[in-house]
Design a protein around this motif. Structure first.
Motif, PDB file in Angstrom:
ATOM      1  N   LEU A 259     -58.968 106.067   9.826  1.00 32.53           N
ATOM      2  CA  LEU A 259     -57.853 105.678   8.960  1.00 32.53           C
ATOM      3  C   LEU A 259     -58.079 104.252   8.485  1.00 32.53           C
ATOM      4  O   LEU A 259     -58.295 103.339   9.282  1.00 32.53           O
ATOM      5  CB  LEU A 259     -56.521 105.774   9.727  1.00 32.53           C
ATOM      6  N   LEU A 260     -58.022 104.086   7.177  1.00 33.04           N
ATOM      7  CA  LEU A 260     -58.158 102.766   6.556  1.00 33.04           C
ATOM      8  C   LEU A 260     -56.814 102.422   5.938  1.00 33.04           C
ATOM      9  O   LEU A 260     -56.304 103.177   5.102  1.00 33.04           O
ATOM     10  CB  LEU A 260     -59.240 102.860   5.468  1.00 33.04           C
ATOM     11  N   LEU A 261     -56.186 101.318   6.359  1.00 30.69           N
ATOM     12  CA  LEU A 261     -54.893 100.900   5.807  1.00 30.69           C
ATOM     13  C   LEU A 261     -55.053  99.544   5.138  1.00 30.69           C
ATOM     14  O   LEU A 261     -55.464  98.570   5.789  1.00 30.69           O
ATOM     15  CB  LEU A 261     -53.832 100.815   6.918  1.00 30.69           C
TER      16      LEU A 261
ATOM     17  N   GLN B 170     -58.215  97.815   5.867  1.00 25.57           N
ATOM     18  CA  GLN B 170     -58.534  97.501   7.271  1.00 25.57           C
ATOM     19  C   GLN B 170     -58.602  98.781   8.090  1.00 25.57           C
ATOM     20  O   GLN B 170     -57.718  99.626   8.002  1.00 25.57           O
ATOM     21  CB  GLN B 170     -57.453  96.598   7.895  1.00 25.57           C
ATOM     22  N   SER B 171     -59.645  98.886   8.913  1.00 21.18           N
ATOM     23  CA  SER B 171     -59.796 100.065   9.768  1.00 21.18           C
ATOM     24  C   SER B 171     -58.723 100.038  10.865  1.00 21.18           C
ATOM     25  O   SER B 171     -58.468  98.998  11.471  1.00 21.18           O
ATOM     26  CB  SER B 171     -61.188 100.035  10.398  1.00 21.18           C
ATOM     27  N   GLN B 172     -58.080 101.177  11.103  1.00 24.27           N
ATOM     28  CA  GLN B 172     -56.998 101.276  12.096  1.00 24.27           C
ATOM     29  C   GLN B 172     -57.432 102.139  13.280  1.00 24.27           C
ATOM     30  O   GLN B 172     -58.224 103.070  13.117  1.00 24.27           O
ATOM     31  CB  GLN B 172     -55.754 101.915  11.461  1.00 24.27           C
TER      32      GLN B 172
ATOM     33  N   ALA C 262     -51.428 107.699  21.016  1.00 20.12           N
ATOM     34  CA  ALA C 262     -50.737 108.977  21.240  1.00 20.12           C
ATOM     35  C   ALA C 262     -49.932 109.423  20.019  1.00 20.12           C
ATOM     36  O   ALA C 262     -49.874 110.612  19.706  1.00 20.12           O
ATOM     37  CB  ALA C 262     -49.817 108.855  22.449  1.00 20.12           C
ATOM     38  N   ARG C 263     -49.328 108.460  19.286  1.00 18.80           N
ATOM     39  CA  ARG C 263     -48.465 108.820  18.150  1.00 18.80           C
ATOM     40  C   ARG C 263     -49.271 109.459  17.015  1.00 18.80           C
ATOM     41  O   ARG C 263     -48.898 110.504  16.484  1.00 18.80           O
ATOM     42  CB  ARG C 263     -47.770 107.573  17.604  1.00 18.80           C
ATOM     43  N   THR C 264     -50.362 108.786  16.627  1.00 21.03           N
ATOM     44  CA  THR C 264     -51.194 109.319  15.538  1.00 21.03           C
ATOM     45  C   THR C 264     -51.827 110.634  15.965  1.00 21.03           C
ATOM     46  O   THR C 264     -51.864 111.602  15.193  1.00 21.03           O
ATOM     47  CB  THR C 264     -52.279 108.292  15.145  1.00 21.03           C
ATOM     48  N   GLN C 265     -52.311 110.680  17.207  1.00 19.56           N
ATOM     49  CA  GLN C 265     -52.952 111.904  17.713  1.00 19.56           C
ATOM     50  C   GLN C 265     -51.980 113.083  17.726  1.00 19.56           C
ATOM     51  O   GLN C 265     -52.366 114.217  17.446  1.00 19.56           O
ATOM     52  CB  GLN C 265     -53.521 111.657  19.123  1.00 19.56           C
ATOM     53  N   ALA C 266     -50.720 112.805  18.059  1.00 21.66           N
ATOM     54  CA  ALA C 266     -49.703 113.881  18.075  1.00 21.66           C
ATOM     55  C   ALA C 266     -49.562 114.483  16.672  1.00 21.66           C
ATOM     56  O   ALA C 266     -49.491 115.715  16.514  1.00 21.66           O
ATOM     57  CB  ALA C 266     -48.366 113.336  18.558  1.00 21.66           C
ATOM     58  N   CYS C 267     -49.524 113.621  15.646  1.00 24.23           N
ATOM     59  CA  CYS C 267     -49.408 114.118  14.261  1.00 24.23           C
ATOM     60  C   CYS C 267     -50.632 114.950  13.879  1.00 24.23           C
ATOM     61  O   CYS C 267     -50.500 116.051  13.334  1.00 24.23           O
ATOM     62  CB  CYS C 267     -49.243 112.946  13.290  1.00 24.23           C
ATOM     63  N   PHE C 268     -51.830 114.419  14.174  1.00 18.23           N
ATOM     64  CA  PHE C 268     -53.070 115.155  13.859  1.00 18.23           C
ATOM     65  C   PHE C 268     -53.083 116.517  14.563  1.00 18.23           C
ATOM     66  O   PHE C 268     -53.387 117.539  13.954  1.00 18.23           O
ATOM     67  CB  PHE C 268     -54.301 114.360  14.311  1.00 18.23           C
ATOM     68  N   ARG C 269     -52.749 116.508  15.839  1.00 19.07           N
ATOM     69  CA  ARG C 269     -52.817 117.729  16.662  1.00 19.07           C
ATOM     70  C   ARG C 269     -51.881 118.817  16.129  1.00 19.07           C
ATOM     71  O   ARG C 269     -52.261 119.973  15.973  1.00 19.07           O
ATOM     72  CB  ARG C 269     -52.467 117.372  18.110  1.00 19.07           C
TER      73      ARG C 269
ATOM     74  N   PRO D 234     -63.508 116.680  10.797  1.00 17.12           N
ATOM     75  CA  PRO D 234     -62.974 115.328  10.970  1.00 17.12           C
ATOM     76  C   PRO D 234     -62.175 114.875   9.754  1.00 17.12           C
ATOM     77  O   PRO D 234     -62.507 115.229   8.616  1.00 17.12           O
ATOM     78  CB  PRO D 234     -64.224 114.453  11.149  1.00 17.12           C
ATOM     79  N   LEU D 235     -61.117 114.108   9.998  1.00 15.56           N
ATOM     80  CA  LEU D 235     -60.257 113.594   8.931  1.00 15.56           C
ATOM     81  C   LEU D 235     -60.664 112.173   8.554  1.00 15.56           C
ATOM     82  O   LEU D 235     -60.954 111.345   9.431  1.00 15.56           O
ATOM     83  CB  LEU D 235     -58.796 113.578   9.391  1.00 15.56           C
ATOM     84  N   ARG D 236     -60.661 111.909   7.285  1.00 18.10           N
ATOM     85  CA  ARG D 236     -60.834 110.535   6.787  1.00 18.10           C
ATOM     86  C   ARG D 236     -59.612 110.248   5.926  1.00 18.10           C
ATOM     87  O   ARG D 236     -59.362 110.947   4.941  1.00 18.10           O
ATOM     88  CB  ARG D 236     -62.126 110.418   5.983  1.00 18.10           C
ATOM     89  N   ILE D 237     -58.848 109.235   6.312  1.00 18.18           N
ATOM     90  CA  ILE D 237     -57.581 108.935   5.627  1.00 18.18           C
ATOM     91  C   ILE D 237     -57.614 107.497   5.113  1.00 18.18           C
ATOM     92  O   ILE D 237     -58.005 106.573   5.837  1.00 18.18           O
ATOM     93  CB  ILE D 237     -56.387 109.147   6.588  1.00 18.18           C
ATOM     94  N   VAL D 238     -57.212 107.332   3.868  1.00 17.98           N
ATOM     95  CA  VAL D 238     -57.119 105.996   3.277  1.00 17.98           C
ATOM     96  C   VAL D 238     -55.692 105.808   2.770  1.00 17.98           C
ATOM     97  O   VAL D 238     -55.126 106.680   2.108  1.00 17.98           O
ATOM     98  CB  VAL D 238     -58.130 105.810   2.120  1.00 17.98           C
ATOM     99  N   SER D 239     -55.102 104.659   3.141  1.00 17.99           N
ATOM    100  CA  SER D 239     -53.687 104.420   2.861  1.00 17.99           C
ATOM    101  C   SER D 239     -53.488 103.001   2.332  1.00 17.99           C
ATOM    102  O   SER D 239     -54.157 102.066   2.784  1.00 17.99           O
ATOM    103  CB  SER D 239     -52.929 104.605   4.176  1.00 17.99           C
TER     104      SER D 239
END
Length: 398
Positions: free
Chosen positions: A63-65, A68-70, A75-82, A105-110
């Motif tokens: 995840l790039l926000l 910047q790489s995040q 646990a919070r982000t993983q819960a959403c992905f799962r 694999p997910l690549r997310i840019v925000s």
């Protein structure tokens, strides 16, 4: 490269008028009380997110926000992905012709168009955009209510950013959080003339994060229990009625009283949590003076877990509210856009409150760094504008 799958969305910020504070289950982000917010216009405040997946990507999700790489291992982000992957997997099992995206694999840019972690509900817009973008990528048939259950696990108030207009979040009672979801009280079109001027006091990160602040409050505040069990349930009903009736006076009283109640609870925490500062208190004084000069309530302040003042008003009172702030803060950043230029600085309005709020005006002049003008707006919007190119690389937006 055809193996790169992409989907993009924008999601709004929401500012609560009945505040969420305290968790009955920190892991699932289950709140100790219901809450209610106004979704703000995305032309002024939004997170733009592109979610992509590909077999050509390295194995880890990224995840790039804002460039910047995040860390996505939390646990919070993983819960959403799962949860989102599980829903996609169900679709793939039912229909063998679907591409097997769930295992990729997910690549997310925000990107945010406002300061992150400065008390402007950045995590709410961020997780709402993340969940909605991945749901679009996976072509999930899930409703905003279903997705709100997932977004809530990333950031509690993110569940409210999956809807536009006026949005409630039901605390629920089920231990698995299945009934702790967001719902629309009324669309933006029901009461479209709601406006807000946000006085950004500091774009610095706050001293006590909301998550740790809530835990300390639940453990130590004596006011907390009565707020959760008596004050908020009553106000939720009253606020929903005020919105249905488009009763600005009732809306404003409840908004200001609930903000005061929330910050009193923070102050009652041990050690006390001070989210407001002298500039915040000056904003309160100026709003009180605006209302006194008008002879009725035409402006309502509210503060989240930070010093920034959000002042709600109706479009027809723009001259007396936003015009007064423009007269005081004309030199500050934020008046340049279409909304800002439409506001006329109002010297007469300032003259009426000067005697009552003189020192407070000086505090605002010195302490506000920028102004954001906005209004009630829509929920997440699908967009073709991608932050990831067809080769799977982040688009340089600079």
């Amino acid at each position: 490269m055809s193996d790169i799958h992409r989907a993009s969305t924008t999601a709004p910020v929401n500012i609560a008028v009945i505040k969420y504070w305290g968790k009955r289950d920190p892991k699932l982000n289950l709140p100790t009380n219901s809450s209610l917010s106004v979704t703000l216009a995305q032309s002024d405040l939004r997170t733009h997110t592109t979610a992509s997946c590909s077999s050509t990507y390295p194995k880890e999700d990224t995840l790039l926000l804002n460039g910047q790489s995040q860390d996505v291992s939390g646990a919070r982000t993983q819960a959403c992905f799962r949860e989102l992957r599980a829903l996609r997997k169900q679709l793939e099992e039912k229909d063998s012709s679907l591409a097997k995206l769930a295992d990729l694999p997910l690549r997310i840019v925000s990107e945010n168009n406002f300061p992150t972690a400065a008390g402007l509900a950045s995590s709410a817009a961020g997780f709402a955009a993340l969940v909605r973008a991945i749901a679009n990528l996976y072509e999930l048939p899930s409703s905003p209510t279903d997705l709100s259950r997932i977004a809530r696990q990333g950031s509690g108030s993110a569940c409210r950013s999956l809807f536009g207009g006026y949005v409630g979040w039901e605390q629920g009672s089920a231990s698995d959080g299945s009934d702790s979801v967001a719902f629309q009280v009324a669309p933006a079109s029901h009461w479209p003339n709601m406006r807000a001027v946000i006085l950004v006091v500091s774009a610095a990160k706050k001293g006590v994060s909301s998550t740790s602040g809530m835990q300390i409050t639940v453990a130590t505040s004596s006011l907390f229990q009565s707020r959760a069990t008596e004050t908020v349930p009553k106000r939720m009903k009253e606020m929903q009625k005020a919105i249905q009736d488009k009763d600005f006076e009732a809306f404003s009283k409840l908004t200001m009283m609930d903000s005061n109640s929330f910050h009193a609870t923070c102050l009652d925490t041990f050690p006390p949590i001070f989210y407001l500062n002298d500039v915040s208190r000056a904003a309160i004084k100026v709003v009180e003076s605006i209302n006194a000069a008008a002879g009725k309530i035409i402006a309502a302040y509210t503060f989240d877990a930070g010093p920034n003042a959000v002042v709600y008003y109706l479009e027809e009172n723009e001259k007396e509210v936003a015009g007064l702030f423009k007269q005081i803060l004309n030199e500050k950043d934020g008046w340049q856009g279409e909304r800002g230029q439409a506001v006329q600085a109002n010297a007469d309005a300032l003259e009426k409150v000067k005697f009552d709020a003189g020192p407070a005006i000086t505090f605002l002049e010195e302490g506000v760094s920028r102004v954001i003008l906005t209004g009630v707006g829509e929920g997440p919007v699908k967009t073709e504008e991608s932050l990831i190119d067809e080769k799977g690389e982040p688009v340089n937006s600079a």
